[in-house]
Scaffold this motif. Structure first.
Motif, short mmCIF file in Angstrom:
data_model
loop_
_atom_site.label_atom_id
_atom_site.label_comp_id
_atom_site.label_asym_id
_atom_site.label_seq_id
_atom_site.Cartn_x
_atom_site.Cartn_y
_atom_site.Cartn_z
N PHE A 372 0.83 -1.17 -0.13
CA PHE A 372 0.01 -0.11 -0.11
C PHE A 372 0.99 1.29 0.03
CE2 PHE A 372 -3.56 2.71 1.43
CZ PHE A 372 -4.78 2.26 0.54
N ASP A 373 2.04 1.36 -0.78
CA ASP A 373 2.79 2.26 -0.93
C ASP A 373 2.22 3.43 -1.66
OD1 ASP A 373 4.69 0.93 0.51
OD2 ASP A 373 5.66 0.20 -1.43
N SER A 374 2.66 4.78 -1.54
CA SER A 374 2.25 5.80 -2.38
C SER A 374 2.36 5.62 -3.58
CB SER A 374 2.86 7.07 -1.74
OG SER A 374 2.24 8.19 -2.48
N GLY A 375 1.30 6.05 -4.55
CA GLY A 375 0.99 5.90 -5.82
C GLY A 375 -0.30 5.11 -6.21
N ILE A 376 -0.13 4.73 -7.65
CA ILE A 376 -1.30 3.93 -8.05
C ILE A 376 -1.16 2.27 -7.36
CG2 ILE A 376 -2.61 2.71 -10.13
CD1 ILE A 376 -1.36 4.93 -11.74
N LEU A 377 -2.02 1.99 -6.94
CA LEU A 377 -2.28 0.53 -5.99
C LEU A 377 -2.60 -0.61 -7.00
CD1 LEU A 377 -3.99 1.72 -2.93
CD2 LEU A 377 -1.60 1.57 -3.26
N ASP A 378 -1.35 -1.15 -7.68
CA ASP A 378 -1.61 -2.38 -8.62
C ASP A 378 -2.26 -3.48 -8.11
OD1 ASP A 378 -0.49 -0.69 -10.66
OD2 ASP A 378 1.33 -1.29 -10.20
N GLU A 379 -1.94 -3.77 -6.90
CA GLU A 379 -2.35 -5.04 -6.14
C GLU A 379 -3.83 -4.73 -5.66
OE1 GLU A 379 -0.07 -6.38 -2.88
OE2 GLU A 379 1.83 -6.57 -3.97
N VAL A 380 -4.29 -3.66 -5.49
CA VAL A 380 -5.55 -3.48 -5.25
C VAL A 380 -6.48 -3.63 -6.44
CG1 VAL A 380 -7.20 -1.54 -4.76
CG2 VAL A 380 -5.06 -2.05 -3.54
N PHE A 381 -5.85 -3.30 -7.69
CA PHE A 381 -6.49 -3.48 -8.92
C PHE A 381 -6.75 -4.80 -9.15
CE2 PHE A 381 -5.72 0.90 -10.03
CZ PHE A 381 -6.69 1.34 -10.96
N SER A 382 -5.79 -5.68 -8.74
CA SER A 382 -6.01 -7.20 -8.89
C SER A 382 -7.02 -7.75 -8.04
CB SER A 382 -4.64 -7.87 -8.70
OG SER A 382 -4.10 -7.96 -7.57
N PHE A 383 -7.17 -7.24 -6.85
CA PHE A 383 -8.07 -7.66 -5.67
C PHE A 383 -9.49 -7.02 -6.31
CE2 PHE A 383 -10.43 -6.04 -2.22
CZ PHE A 383 -10.80 -7.24 -1.53
N LEU A 384 -9.37 -6.13 -6.88
CA LEU A 384 -10.85 -5.48 -7.41
C LEU A 384 -11.33 -6.36 -8.57
CD1 LEU A 384 -12.88 -3.03 -7.24
CD2 LEU A 384 -11.39 -1.63 -8.84
N TRP A 448 -20.91 0.81 -4.26
CA TRP A 448 -19.46 0.39 -4.00
C TRP A 448 -18.45 1.45 -4.47
CZ3 TRP A 448 -15.70 0.32 -7.76
CH2 TRP A 448 -16.13 0.37 -9.19
N LYS A 449 -17.40 1.46 -3.53
CA LYS A 449 -16.34 2.17 -3.67
C LYS A 449 -14.99 1.66 -3.51
CE LYS A 449 -16.65 4.71 0.52
NZ LYS A 449 -16.98 5.97 1.20
N GLN A 450 -13.80 1.96 -3.90
CA GLN A 450 -12.50 1.43 -3.83
C GLN A 450 -11.32 2.61 -3.99
OE1 GLN A 450 -11.81 -1.95 -2.40
NE2 GLN A 450 -9.82 -0.78 -2.43
N THR A 451 -10.45 2.67 -3.18
CA THR A 451 -9.41 3.45 -3.16
C THR A 451 -8.19 2.73 -4.30
OG1 THR A 451 -9.52 4.48 -1.15
CG2 THR A 451 -7.60 4.96 -2.23
N VAL A 452 -7.92 3.43 -5.13
CA VAL A 452 -6.95 2.80 -6.19
C VAL A 452 -5.69 3.67 -6.22
CG1 VAL A 452 -8.83 1.71 -7.45
CG2 VAL A 452 -8.08 4.03 -8.09
N PHE A 471 -5.50 9.11 -16.49
CA PHE A 471 -5.57 8.26 -17.51
C PHE A 471 -5.05 7.01 -17.34
CE2 PHE A 471 -5.50 12.20 -20.98
CZ PHE A 471 -6.92 12.65 -20.42
N GLU A 472 -3.99 6.69 -16.58
CA GLU A 472 -3.50 5.31 -16.22
C GLU A 472 -4.57 4.53 -15.62
OE1 GLU A 472 0.30 3.18 -14.33
OE2 GLU A 472 0.07 5.57 -14.44
N ILE A 473 -5.22 5.41 -14.50
CA ILE A 473 -6.27 4.72 -13.66
C ILE A 473 -7.21 4.24 -14.57
CG2 ILE A 473 -7.93 4.79 -12.20
CD1 ILE A 473 -6.03 6.63 -10.51
N ILE A 474 -7.70 5.03 -15.68
CA ILE A 474 -8.89 4.82 -16.63
C ILE A 474 -8.69 3.51 -17.44
CG2 ILE A 474 -10.09 5.58 -18.45
CD1 ILE A 474 -10.12 8.25 -17.23
N GLN A 475 -7.20 3.44 -17.68
CA GLN A 475 -6.83 2.26 -18.62
C GLN A 475 -6.85 0.92 -18.01
OE1 GLN A 475 -2.98 2.81 -20.38
NE2 GLN A 475 -3.00 1.00 -21.46
N LYS A 476 -6.57 0.81 -16.46
CA LYS A 476 -6.47 -0.18 -15.65
C LYS A 476 -7.80 -0.67 -15.52
CE LYS A 476 -1.90 0.61 -13.42
NZ LYS A 476 -1.63 -0.66 -13.99
N ALA A 477 -8.74 0.30 -15.12
CA ALA A 477 -10.23 0.00 -14.95
C ALA A 477 -10.63 -0.79 -15.90
CB ALA A 477 -10.84 1.10 -14.44
N GLU A 478 -10.54 -0.19 -17.19
CA GLU A 478 -11.26 -0.52 -18.56
C GLU A 478 -10.75 -1.84 -18.80
OE1 GLU A 478 -13.66 0.93 -20.56
OE2 GLU A 478 -13.80 2.99 -19.47
#
Length: 526
Positions: A372-384, A448-452, A471-478
């Motif tokens: 849960f380091d500062s920045g975009i949370l890649d592991e949270v995306f895999s969990f999501l 529902w909500k999730q901090t990414v 834009f990077e968050i949109i790409q990961k979510a899509e």
């Protein structure tokens, strides 16, 4: 309880029933087995004379413990004697070992409490029911004296040697000797024994003698030196031969010892090879049996039906009925999807129905290692992604929310990440952080909500940096099925800078423009 196939390994006194592992004692009054004998005696038999006197407020704790210990021993003694009379193999023992064989335990001849064979002698030294005149007790006391420290042994030796018999008190009931208060040593021995010296070892000269004459002999005349050298040359040769013979005999002895060691090692090697062949043969037999059983299980139609629903580790847990089990990642992902769908109450109800699933504590423990380091949370995306897979199409519509919160400025060391935390982590910025920017994904048609992502920011922030992050968050979510339709933020100065970069206009005298083209789809707008 000794005499059964399994033995409990917790507690000082152990009793094992056929239904499970319990620590139990036999009640002296009601003649029944109880787990907490002290509580049972003080609650159920408070009116008995033995227990009534220890319930008074002025009774010492040590006296109360002694009375309860005596009642417990008396009850266990009745139970063991009854089983001995009936020919039953069950016993209540103290300090039980790993062995469940009844032959490994013996009763104390004084208090009749059963101990293991190795602890009976140790117990007799401290047994309260021992007889003072027992010869075996005297032997055990002597053994105990021998186990004392060097200083205490030395003091006892001085007392026995230097004090006359009239300096000792009369024999005591506990078979201990004690000096009088006015005892004075009167026996002394001044003869110091001489130590016998060991015979000297035979030394072997390993270096060859120099046949050349020394420097002192060189002073003599040439005639005398030549005559003396001719006379001593046979002696030197004889000494050299003796030295060589002695060295050769020693070498031969060492070689003989090496040959004996090699022979022993070769014999052991042959025996180990034979044992290895037998073990390999047994392993092959067991492997064939296990393969046959596995093939039979796989061909079974019920196993095929169960394997369509449960993973192999779940089937394994059902077969062994294990309380602790190592769950696979597939089962953890399956359990998380069930938890997101049913909630905590529904998931617990599934576990009550004996469905092999990991507990809620296990799920939370497996998720503790997420970074849960500062920045975009890649592991949270895999969990999501696990959560999104069970959503319907309209539930996947979502929105990006940006919000800042004030934090106390400090620079501290984080033990989990082994680094200092408190500086600004937003790209192209530096300094001590005073605010935290949180970026979340939230549902539009369902809640529902999730901090990414999150960043530490300072007092002044350039909002144009947010564009690449969003834009990077949109790409990961899509990528795994979510559809982002809007971006929401407050009217902060950094957010207004982002709006100006995108050409967002909202005013009374201007034409409103509140959308931008989708970075991944030209037919959609955000």
């Amino acid at each position: 309880m000794v005499g059964t196939s399994d033995i409990s390994s917790s507690g000082t006194t152990r009793y094992l029933l056929e239904s499970g592992k319990l620590k139990m004692h036999y009640c002296f009054f009601c003649k029944s087995l109880k787990t907490t004998i002290a509580r049972h005696l003080t609650k159920k038999h408070a009116k008995e004379p033995e227990t009534a006197k220890i319930l008074l407020p002025n009774v010492d704790i040590e006296e109360r413990r002694k009375v309860l210990e005596d009642l417990r021993r008396r009850g266990d003694k009745i139970y063991n004697e009854k089983n001995i009379a009936l020919g039953l193999p069950h016993r209540i023992v103290r300090r039980q070992s790993k062995s469940s064989d009844l032959k490994s335990y013996l009763p104390c001849p004084n208090c009749k409490v059963w101990y293991s064979r190795r602890n009976v002698a140790r117990h007799e030294m401290q047994c309260t029911g021992r007889k003072p005149t027992d010869k075996s007790l005297v032997k055990t006391l002597d053994k105990k004296e021998q186990q004392n420290s060097h200083q205490s042994t030395l003091n006892k030796h001085v007392e026995r040697v230097h004090f006359a018999p009239e300096m000792w008190e009369k024999p005591r009931e506990d078979v201990k000797r004690k000096l009088k208060l006015n005892a004075v040593p009167t026996i002394f021995s001044f003869n110091i024994p001489k130590r016998e010296r060991k015979p000297p070892k035979t030394r072997v000269v390993s270096a060859k003698l120099d046949p050349q004459p020394s420097t002192s002999r060189a002073i003599l005349s040439s005639s005398s030196s030549t005559s003396s050298s001719r006379a001593t040359s046979p002696v030197l040769q004889h000494m050299e031969t003796q030295v060589v013979e002695m060295q050769s005999t020693e070498v031969l002895k060492k070689l003989d010892k090496c040959d004996e060691i090699i022979k022993k090692m070769s014999k052991q090697n042959i025996e180990l090879k034979a044992k290895l062949k037998i073990a390999q043969r047994k392993i092959r037999k067991l492997q064939t049996v296990s393969d046959r059983y596995k093939s039979e299980v796989k061909d079974n139609k019920y196993f095929k039906l169960i394997s369509q629903t449960f993973n192999p580790d779940q089937i394994y847990a059902m077969q062994l009925c294990m309380q602790f089990h190592r769950w696979s990642n597939e089962t953890i992902a399956k359990a998380l999807s069930l938890k997101f769908t049913c909630g905590n109450n529904g998931y617990q109800q599934l576990m009550k129905e004996k469905i092999p699933l990991p507990s809620l504590r296990t799920l939370s423990r497996r998720l503790e290692h997420l970074k849960f380091d500062s920045g975009i949370l890649d592991e949270v995306f895999s969990f999501l992604k696990i959560k999104v897979d069970i959503m319907t199409e309209h539930e996947k519509d979502c929105v990006i929310v940006l919000d800042e919160m004030a934090i106390s400025s400090s620079n501290v060391f984080d033990n989990s990440s082994k680094q200092f935390v408190g500086n600004v982590t937003l790209p192209s910025h530096s300094g001590i952080a005073t605010q935290a920017l949180a970026i979340m994904l939230g549902g539009i048609t369902c809640r529902w909500k999730q901090t990414v992502a999150y960043y530490f920011t300072g007092k002044s922030t350039d909002g144009t940096v947010y564009e690449e992050i969003i834009f990077e968050i949109i790409q990961k979510a899509e990528n795994f099925g979510l559809k982002v339709y809007s971006i929401t933020s407050d009217m902060g100065s950094s957010n207004l800078a982002l709006w100006r970069k995108w050409g967002i206009i909202a005013g009374r005298h201007d034409q409103n423009r509140n959308s931008i083209s989708h970075p991944l789809d030209d037919d959609r707008r955000i």
